[in-house]
Design a protein around this motif. Structure first.
Motif, short mmCIF file in Angstrom:
data_model
loop_
_atom_site.label_atom_id
_atom_site.label_comp_id
_atom_site.label_asym_id
_atom_site.label_seq_id
_atom_site.Cartn_x
_atom_site.Cartn_y
_atom_site.Cartn_z
N ASP A 82 -4.65 9.54 -0.81
CA ASP A 82 -4.75 9.41 0.67
C ASP A 82 -3.82 10.11 1.56
O ASP A 82 -4.32 10.38 2.70
CB ASP A 82 -4.70 7.81 1.10
CG ASP A 82 -5.68 7.01 0.66
OD1 ASP A 82 -6.87 7.39 0.36
OD2 ASP A 82 -5.47 5.67 0.26
N SER B 291 0.40 4.52 -0.02
CA SER B 291 0.06 5.47 1.15
C SER B 291 0.61 5.09 2.40
O SER B 291 1.17 6.04 3.15
CB SER B 291 -1.56 5.71 1.08
OG SER B 291 -2.11 6.03 0.04
N PRO C 254 -2.40 13.58 3.25
CA PRO C 254 -2.64 14.83 3.64
C PRO C 254 -2.02 15.87 2.81
O PRO C 254 -1.13 15.66 2.29
CB PRO C 254 -2.76 15.29 5.06
CG PRO C 254 -1.28 14.19 5.23
CD PRO C 254 -1.48 12.94 4.47
N GLN D 156 -11.80 9.92 10.83
CA GLN D 156 -11.31 9.37 9.15
C GLN D 156 -10.02 9.32 9.06
O GLN D 156 -9.40 8.54 8.22
CB GLN D 156 -11.90 10.66 8.44
CG GLN D 156 -11.71 10.68 6.78
CD GLN D 156 -12.28 11.67 6.08
OE1 GLN D 156 -12.69 12.65 6.89
NE2 GLN D 156 -12.02 11.65 4.73
N GLU D 157 -9.11 10.23 9.69
CA GLU D 157 -7.80 10.05 9.73
C GLU D 157 -7.03 8.83 10.27
O GLU D 157 -6.25 8.20 9.70
CB GLU D 157 -6.89 11.16 10.24
CG GLU D 157 -7.30 12.66 9.71
CD GLU D 157 -6.85 13.67 10.25
OE1 GLU D 157 -6.37 14.82 9.71
OE2 GLU D 157 -6.70 13.71 11.66
N LYS D 158 -7.56 8.32 11.14
CA LYS D 158 -7.47 7.07 11.95
C LYS D 158 -7.78 5.85 10.76
O LYS D 158 -6.87 4.60 11.05
CB LYS D 158 -8.24 6.86 13.11
CG LYS D 158 -7.63 7.63 14.34
CD LYS D 158 -8.60 7.42 15.50
CE LYS D 158 -7.97 8.53 16.59
NZ LYS D 158 -8.98 8.31 17.91
N ASN E 59 -7.02 6.04 7.79
CA ASN E 59 -6.27 6.63 6.43
C ASN E 59 -4.97 5.56 6.58
O ASN E 59 -4.24 5.56 7.42
CB ASN E 59 -6.00 8.13 6.52
CG ASN E 59 -5.16 8.57 5.25
OD1 ASN E 59 -4.14 7.91 4.81
ND2 ASN E 59 -5.95 9.44 4.69
N PRO E 60 -4.51 5.08 5.36
CA PRO E 60 -3.39 4.16 5.45
C PRO E 60 -2.07 5.10 5.69
O PRO E 60 -0.94 4.52 6.23
CB PRO E 60 -3.35 3.45 4.18
CG PRO E 60 -4.38 4.26 3.14
CD PRO E 60 -5.29 4.78 4.08
N PHE E 61 -2.05 6.32 5.31
CA PHE E 61 -0.93 7.02 5.55
C PHE E 61 -0.59 7.32 6.78
O PHE E 61 0.49 6.98 7.50
CB PHE E 61 -1.18 8.60 4.83
CG PHE E 61 0.02 9.43 4.95
CD1 PHE E 61 1.27 9.49 4.52
CD2 PHE E 61 -0.20 10.51 5.97
CE1 PHE E 61 2.29 10.22 4.63
CE2 PHE E 61 1.05 11.35 6.42
CZ PHE E 61 2.04 11.31 5.91
N TYR E 62 -1.79 7.56 7.72
CA TYR E 62 -1.42 7.50 9.13
C TYR E 62 -1.25 6.61 10.02
O TYR E 62 -0.65 6.59 10.64
CB TYR E 62 -2.73 8.49 9.55
CG TYR E 62 -2.77 9.85 9.10
CD1 TYR E 62 -1.93 10.76 9.66
CD2 TYR E 62 -3.71 10.62 8.42
CE1 TYR E 62 -1.95 12.09 9.52
CE2 TYR E 62 -3.80 11.69 8.02
CZ TYR E 62 -2.83 12.81 8.75
OH TYR E 62 -2.87 13.96 8.33
N LYS E 63 -1.82 5.26 9.13
CA LYS E 63 -1.33 4.04 10.02
C LYS E 63 -0.07 3.58 9.54
O LYS E 63 0.83 3.37 10.76
CB LYS E 63 -2.18 2.93 9.25
CG LYS E 63 -3.79 3.12 9.29
CD LYS E 63 -4.34 2.31 10.51
CE LYS E 63 -5.82 2.23 10.41
NZ LYS E 63 -6.41 1.71 11.57
N ASN F 268 0.86 -1.24 0.22
CA ASN F 268 -0.04 -0.15 0.13
C ASN F 268 0.67 1.38 -0.01
O ASN F 268 1.43 1.54 1.02
CB ASN F 268 -1.01 0.12 1.31
CG ASN F 268 -1.89 1.13 1.30
OD1 ASN F 268 -1.61 2.25 1.19
ND2 ASN F 268 -3.17 0.73 1.43
#
Length: 225
Positions: free
Chosen positions: A54, A20, A56, A97-99, A101-105, A18
């Motif tokens: 994905d 992101s 920000p 929503q951010e939680k 999101n794969p970027f923030y993961k 992934n």
């Protein structure tokens, strides 16, 4: 600090597919590096060239990119310093929503990996022990520089060990472009125990980081491994 090889190895190959998520894994280190290399406008341009749908907008991250990281603070991209990131403060700062999101993961997994590796190695304690045992006539500042150089060399030794143990790890083009990933092939470590790091990596690989939530975070931070 644990390098890109360690961060990539600490998540499953499937998760790294992934893009992101992968960008999130890189973010706490590479965003600061780009800022130092190119300044804020150049770093923003670089970010946008790597940006996935994905991720920000750069403006959302810009304040933290500019902040100085220091012990006792939750400022900066590591929400503190890399040896003591405030993982829960980062997570709780995100919207629902951010939680998801794969970027923030990926960003979360970077901070978790930093926290776990430093805790397993207890480097700060080892470092201060060397300082305390130093004769009074020794220049402490020079000694600290020398010991810091030893630690940096240890990270390069660890890169070589992780590369050989986890051959599925392939560095991204943006990391290779930095030219910061180095290897020392001997195993003469001063501060790092590679087997403790392997234990942490294998433990983190037992989770799916794309499904991480606050419960998983708390389980991992307890270090029951």
């Amino acid at each position: 600090m644990p390098g890109y090889y360690i961060h990539f190895a600490a998540c499953t190959p499937k998760a790294r597919e992934n893009l992101s998520f992968l960008r999130g894994i890189e973010a706490p280190d590479i965003l600061k590096k780009h800022f130092r290399m190119y300044g804020i406008s150049g770093a923003c341009e670089k970010y946008n060239s790597l940006k996935t749908p994905d991720m920000p907008d750069y403006k959302i991250l810009e304040e933290r990119i500019k902040q100085k990281e220091k012990i006792g603070s939750t400022d900066g991209l590591h929400y503190g310093v890399s040896s003591q990131p405030d993982v829960l403060t980062f997570w709780q700062s995100l919207s629902n929503q951010e939680k998801a999101n794969p970027f923030y993961k990926g960003y979360l997994w970077h901070l978790i990996t930093d926290e776990m590796v430093y805790a397993l190695l207890d480097i700060d304690k080892k470092f201060e022990q060397v300082m305390r045992q130093t004769p009074k006539d020794v220049d402490i500042d020079e000694l600290r520089k020398a010991e810091t150089k030893k630690l940096h060399s240890d990270w390069d030794r660890l890169n070589a060990c992780v590369r050989d143990r986890y051959p599925d790890v392939i560095l991204s083009s943006e990391v290779l472009e930095l030219g910061v990933v180095n290897f020392i092939e001997d195993k003469q470590f001063s501060y790092v125990d590679p087997f403790a790091v392997y234990k942490g990596i294998d433990y983190l690989r037992s989770f799916n980081p794309l499904e991480a939530d606050e419960n998983i975070i708390k389980v991992i931070l307890e270090h029951n491994i």
